[in-house]
Design a protein around this motif. Structure first.
Motif, PDB file in Angstrom:
ATOM      1  N   VAL A  65      91.483  71.319  87.700  1.00 23.04           N
ATOM      2  CA  VAL A  65      90.935  70.003  88.348  1.00 23.04           C
ATOM      3  C   VAL A  65      89.732  69.941  88.336  1.00 23.04           C
ATOM      4  O   VAL A  65      88.732  68.762  88.535  1.00 23.04           O
ATOM      5  CB  VAL A  65      91.447  70.139  89.956  1.00 23.04           C
ATOM      6  CG1 VAL A  65      90.556  71.055  90.704  1.00 23.04           C
ATOM      7  CG2 VAL A  65      91.236  68.626  90.214  1.00 23.04           C
ATOM      8  N   ALA A  66      88.710  71.011  87.880  1.00 27.64           N
ATOM      9  CA  ALA A  66      87.371  70.766  88.086  1.00 27.64           C
ATOM     10  C   ALA A  66      86.627  69.889  87.086  1.00 27.64           C
ATOM     11  O   ALA A  66      85.668  69.381  87.102  1.00 27.64           O
ATOM     12  CB  ALA A  66      86.631  72.225  88.044  1.00 27.64           C
ATOM     13  N   PHE A  67      87.621  69.823  85.915  1.00 22.66           N
ATOM     14  CA  PHE A  67      87.078  68.863  84.867  1.00 22.66           C
ATOM     15  C   PHE A  67      87.303  67.719  85.000  1.00 22.66           C
ATOM     16  O   PHE A  67      86.678  66.672  84.424  1.00 22.66           O
ATOM     17  CB  PHE A  67      87.785  69.444  83.300  1.00 22.66           C
ATOM     18  CG  PHE A  67      87.607  70.661  82.924  1.00 22.66           C
ATOM     19  CD1 PHE A  67      86.443  71.175  82.273  1.00 22.66           C
ATOM     20  CD2 PHE A  67      88.444  71.843  83.537  1.00 22.66           C
ATOM     21  CE1 PHE A  67      86.107  72.407  81.730  1.00 22.66           C
ATOM     22  CE2 PHE A  67      88.115  73.053  82.959  1.00 22.66           C
ATOM     23  CZ  PHE A  67      87.178  73.406  82.232  1.00 22.66           C
ATOM     24  N   VAL A  68      88.084  67.167  86.095  1.00 23.67           N
ATOM     25  CA  VAL A  68      88.329  65.675  86.196  1.00 23.67           C
ATOM     26  C   VAL A  68      88.370  65.326  87.748  1.00 23.67           C
ATOM     27  O   VAL A  68      88.562  64.151  87.805  1.00 23.67           O
ATOM     28  CB  VAL A  68      90.007  65.487  85.796  1.00 23.67           C
ATOM     29  CG1 VAL A  68      89.909  65.793  84.293  1.00 23.67           C
ATOM     30  CG2 VAL A  68      90.847  66.085  86.518  1.00 23.67           C
ATOM     31  N   SER A  69      87.551  66.149  88.449  1.00 24.10           N
ATOM     32  CA  SER A  69      87.615  65.916  89.840  1.00 24.10           C
ATOM     33  C   SER A  69      86.856  64.652  90.311  1.00 24.10           C
ATOM     34  O   SER A  69      87.419  63.853  91.032  1.00 24.10           O
ATOM     35  CB  SER A  69      87.214  67.167  90.616  1.00 24.10           C
ATOM     36  OG  SER A  69      85.814  67.405  90.206  1.00 24.10           O
ATOM     37  N   VAL A 103      88.116  67.529  78.041  1.00 22.42           N
ATOM     38  CA  VAL A 103      87.598  68.410  76.665  1.00 22.42           C
ATOM     39  C   VAL A 103      87.271  69.797  77.150  1.00 22.42           C
ATOM     40  O   VAL A 103      86.434  69.762  78.050  1.00 22.42           O
ATOM     41  CB  VAL A 103      86.836  67.532  76.071  1.00 22.42           C
ATOM     42  CG1 VAL A 103      86.005  68.582  74.747  1.00 22.42           C
ATOM     43  CG2 VAL A 103      87.196  66.380  75.318  1.00 22.42           C
ATOM     44  N   SER A 104      87.665  70.968  76.650  1.00 27.36           N
ATOM     45  CA  SER A 104      86.969  72.344  77.129  1.00 27.36           C
ATOM     46  C   SER A 104      86.960  72.552  75.706  1.00 27.36           C
ATOM     47  O   SER A 104      87.967  73.154  75.119  1.00 27.36           O
ATOM     48  CB  SER A 104      88.050  72.999  78.134  1.00 27.36           C
ATOM     49  OG  SER A 104      87.493  74.335  78.439  1.00 27.36           O
ATOM     50  N   ASN A 105      85.638  73.504  75.436  1.00 26.75           N
ATOM     51  CA  ASN A 105      85.504  74.459  74.366  1.00 26.75           C
ATOM     52  C   ASN A 105      85.719  73.485  72.875  1.00 26.75           C
ATOM     53  O   ASN A 105      86.569  74.253  72.018  1.00 26.75           O
ATOM     54  CB  ASN A 105      86.137  75.754  74.426  1.00 26.75           C
ATOM     55  CG  ASN A 105      85.806  76.680  75.367  1.00 26.75           C
ATOM     56  OD1 ASN A 105      84.334  76.449  75.750  1.00 26.75           O
ATOM     57  ND2 ASN A 105      86.655  77.319  76.018  1.00 26.75           N
ATOM     58  N   ILE A 125      95.318  68.854  78.596  1.00 21.65           N
ATOM     59  CA  ILE A 125      95.898  67.907  79.742  1.00 21.65           C
ATOM     60  C   ILE A 125      95.877  68.787  81.157  1.00 21.65           C
ATOM     61  O   ILE A 125      96.552  69.997  80.868  1.00 21.65           O
ATOM     62  CB  ILE A 125      97.221  67.393  79.389  1.00 21.65           C
ATOM     63  CG1 ILE A 125      97.178  66.673  78.175  1.00 21.65           C
ATOM     64  CG2 ILE A 125      97.749  66.656  80.604  1.00 21.65           C
ATOM     65  CD1 ILE A 125      96.463  65.387  77.891  1.00 21.65           C
ATOM     66  N   THR A 126      95.775  68.059  82.051  1.00 20.14           N
ATOM     67  CA  THR A 126      95.712  68.890  83.327  1.00 20.14           C
ATOM     68  C   THR A 126      97.291  69.313  83.795  1.00 20.14           C
ATOM     69  O   THR A 126      98.186  68.898  83.548  1.00 20.14           O
ATOM     70  CB  THR A 126      95.315  67.935  84.528  1.00 20.14           C
ATOM     71  OG1 THR A 126      95.985  66.918  84.736  1.00 20.14           O
ATOM     72  CG2 THR A 126      93.630  67.699  84.325  1.00 20.14           C
ATOM     73  N   ASP A 127      97.270  70.379  84.508  1.00 20.37           N
ATOM     74  CA  ASP A 127      98.691  70.980  84.923  1.00 20.37           C
ATOM     75  C   ASP A 127      99.536  70.103  85.969  1.00 20.37           C
ATOM     76  O   ASP A 127     100.557  70.229  86.085  1.00 20.37           O
ATOM     77  CB  ASP A 127      98.757  72.429  85.299  1.00 20.37           C
ATOM     78  CG  ASP A 127      98.179  73.257  83.970  1.00 20.37           C
ATOM     79  OD1 ASP A 127      98.461  73.000  82.976  1.00 20.37           O
ATOM     80  OD2 ASP A 127      97.651  74.428  84.422  1.00 20.37           O
ATOM     81  N   HIS A 128      98.457  69.509  86.789  1.00 20.41           N
ATOM     82  CA  HIS A 128      99.156  68.658  87.894  1.00 20.41           C
ATOM     83  C   HIS A 128      98.862  67.144  87.773  1.00 20.41           C
ATOM     84  O   HIS A 128      98.138  66.797  86.837  1.00 20.41           O
ATOM     85  CB  HIS A 128      98.404  69.229  89.274  1.00 20.41           C
ATOM     86  CG  HIS A 128      98.594  70.564  89.662  1.00 20.41           C
ATOM     87  ND1 HIS A 128      98.165  71.601  88.780  1.00 20.41           N
ATOM     88  CD2 HIS A 128      99.538  71.107  90.706  1.00 20.41           C
ATOM     89  CE1 HIS A 128      98.901  72.995  89.555  1.00 20.41           C
ATOM     90  NE2 HIS A 128      99.499  72.293  90.437  1.00 20.41           N
TER      91      HIS A 128
END
Length: 679
Positions: free
Chosen positions: A334-338, A357-359, A364-367
């Motif tokens: 959630v930190a990536f899209v909060s 996007v990470s690395n 896609i977020t899990d929740h």
């Protein structure tokens, strides 16, 4: 109060072999209970709880244990005159006169007023000598009643105009608990002033309430004495007065010297003066911040930094716990899209799963839906709260040095430190610089027509301009390089270096249990959370786990060997389970205060074990506080719990063994030669 506070049955003279202070307190509780005025066990526990908070020993061989509790049915005083003095924590030695004050819960501040009267009387040598010379319990009871329940007298007359050329000196006294030292210091200054022909007026800022100086008294004053261990209120009332500062112990032990210094300052144009305007917009004395001129620069800066840390902690706690709740509800991604989710969606427009996007990879977020939205809201709020961390640290360090004029420059300096990458190291520097510069500007003594603008406009403007320019032009980049190097070192820590850091942090957390060393380790950990790296989370976990060890260890020790502890300590041990689980290291302070040489080293040993294990197991905590109650923010939780349990067992066993050995040694010393040994 119509009843007599003390009667002959509440007096013990020439008490033989009194034991330690806990035994003396138990005897006081016995006396009050036998008189039908209190529940014995409840009163003893209340006395012990109060004693653990702050020692009640006073200079001159006196102790005043006191409490307010529902266990007391009728306000009472009990007096013991000991044949063998007992240590109650006074700096000048043990006490042979012990007066216990037991007040019922509904008495409000009544027992504080009794303390004030007693404390003032106990400064008078003739009263103390009379108590020590009393030949019967009735005589001793009458002496005490004479000061705490004197016959009704006419109300005091209002302050008179100055008589002749007598100098007028004001004295403000205040101690950490606002009780006995506050009033004893005031009485000692009054006596010393009277001996020197000065007109003395005192204002006691204590727990019994504050009666401020009338304005006409302030207008006639020639000098001010501040005898305080804490910041006093309303310093700005005394603008322009020569000021002499000390702690309360100095006033109690050497009040004549303080009065002599105040008299000398009246005629000395270079004497330190209260530099604030009479409107009270600032309250710093020349050459001294809120800490007082009697402290050295190092001590004053240290106190200011601790002020900054104490004010920063609520920002850290709120921001960190909200961030952790966000992870719990919305998942760790959630930190990536909060921020986007919190600002773009609502309860009636819930988000789908979000891409991020990470690395270099798109994930896609899990929740999704309500859990993602609530998690994003919590996480975003926590992030915004943590964003104030360095600014709050800097602002309140400046406040600790210069009062309110330092707050705005300090906050701006802290925000600037974050912007240029200097982080909390830059915040420390800007806070100290802003405080020192604002304090110096406040001491310049502006003309009255300008004094109103100084604290609200001129001091913040000039201080911000100077410190901001220094940071941008000279200091910012070097401090940012130091911060970057520190983060790189922490990020690259592995193996023995990480374990060694864990040991050091564990020792610091358990050394003074909430004091400056403990707070320094906690500041190091919480300030690093803003970088959001694995290393910073591991440091936070090690600090929190080690800080939980002391109260948990003492709770375990009291459960393993209850006979080594008093009834009050056993009750404290029961409460320490919850305090330790909540990461409140102060839960062990009552034990450390009564037996520091055995408790503190034992706690440090366990803290070092916990810190080392936590770092070795790579335990990380995204929450800055909460203990086991923020388990959802700790990973791996099994490593966290294992580290705590190991340290707790080490500390508990050590302190139990040391106390048992001390008990056997004391029993052996007391056993007459040739006497049989009890089994």
């Amino acid at each position: 109060m119509s009843h007599r506070l003390i009667t002959p049955e509440l007096v013990g003279l020439g008490v033989e072999d009194p034991g330690d202070k806990h035994a003396v307190i138990a005897r006081l509780a016995d006396m009050v209970s036998a008189a039908g005025r209190a529940d014995r066990d409840g009163l003893e526990a209340a006395f012990e709880e109060r004693e653990a908070q702050f020692a009640t020993g006073m200079p001159g061989g006196i102790a005043i244990p006191h409490c307010r509790t529902a266990a007391v049915r009728e306000a009472s005083l009990a007096l013991l005159r000991l044949s063998t003095p007992v240590d109650f924590g006074a700096g000048d030695g043990p006490a042979d006169l012990v007066i216990g004050i037991a007040a019922p819960d509904e008495s409000g501040s009544e027992h504080m007023k009794l303390l004030a009267k007693l404390s003032r009387a106990l400064v008078k040598a003739d009263f103390v000598a009379a108590l020590r010379g009393a030949s019967t319990p009735q005589e001793a009871a009458d002496l005490v009643l004479g000061v705490v329940q004197p016959p009704a007298t006419a109300p005091a007359a209002p302050p008179a105009a100055r008589q002749g050329d007598r100098p007028v000196i004001l004295a403000v006294t205040s101690c950490p608990t606002g009780i006995a030292h506050t009033y004893m210091a005031a009485e000692a200054i009054e006596q010393a002033g009277a001996e020197r022909g000065a007109e003395i007026h005192t204002e006691t800022q204590g727990s019994g309430g504050i009666t401020p100086f009338p304005q006409e008294v302030i207008d006639r004053a020639d000098a001010l004495i501040v005898s305080a261990d804490v910041n006093i209120t309303g310093r700005g009332r005394f603008a322009g007065l020569p000021v002499i500062e000390s702690d309360t112990n100095t006033a109690i032990s050497d009040a004549p010297a303080l009065v002599d210094r105040a008299l000398a300052a009246i005629a000395d144009p270079s004497a330190p003066r209260v530099a604030a305007s009479r409107s009270g917009d600032a309250s710093a004395a020349e050459g001294a911040g809120a800490s007082g001129a009697h402290l050295g620069w190092g001590r004053r800066i240290q106190q200011a930094v601790m002020t900054g840390v104490s004010y920063m902690i609520p920002f850290v706690a709120a921001g960190g716990l909200l961030t952790a709740l966000g992870f719990l509800v919305g998942g760790y991604d959630v930190a990536f899209v909060s921020q986007d989710v919190a600002l773009k969606y609502s309860l009636w427009n819930l988000p789908e799963a979000q891409s991020y996007v990470s690395n270099g990879a798109t994930l896609i977020t899990d929740h999704a839906g309500l859990s993602l939205y609530l998690g994003a809201v919590f996480n975003a709020l926590g992030g915004w709260g943590m964003g104030f961390l360095v600014a709050a640290l800097s602002g309140y360090i400046a406040f600790g040095l210069a009062g309110r004029p330092g707050i705005a420059p300090g906050f701006i300096g802290g925000a600037l430190s974050v912007a240029i990458g200097a982080g909390f190291i830059g915040g420390l520097v800007t806070g100290i610089l802003c405080g020192l510069i604002a304090m110096w500007l406040a001491s310049l003594g502006a003309p009255r027509w300008l004094s109103g603008l100084m604290p609200v406009a001129i001091i913040p403007l000039v201080t911000t301009l100077v410190v901001g320019s220094l940071m941008l032009m000279l200091l910012g980049r070097p401090l940012a390089a130091v911060m970057t190097g520190l983060q790189s070192w922490l990020t690259g820590m592995t193996g023995s270096s990480a374990i060694l850091l864990g040991i050091v942090l564990g020792l610091m957390m358990c050394f003074d249990l909430g004091g400056p060393v403990n707070k320094a380790a906690y500041l190091f950990a919480t300030a690093g959370l803003s970088s959001a790296t694995d290393a910073s989370y591991q440091i936070m976990a090690a600090v929190m786990a080690a800080g939980m060890v002391p109260p948990l260890a003492m709770a375990l020790s009291t459960a393993l060997r209850p006979r080594l502890y008093t009834s009050a300590e056993r009750q404290n041990g029961t409460a320490a389970w919850l305090l330790g689980a909540s990461f409140i290291s102060e839960g062990a302070i009552p034990f450390a205060a009564s037996d520091p040489l055995r408790v503190i080293p034992s706690m440090m040993a366990g803290g070092a074990v916990t810190g080392a294990m936590s770092m070795a197991l790579h335990v990380g905590s995204k929450a800055p506080h909460g203990g086991i109650f923020v388990f959802f923010a700790v990973d791996p939780i099994w490593g966290f719990l294992l580290s705590i349990v190991a340290g707790m067992i080490v500390s508990a066993l050590l302190v139990t063994l040391l106390k048992a050995a001390a008990r056997r040694k004391a029993a052996g010393a007391a056993e007459p030669a040739g006497a049989p040994t009890a089994v």
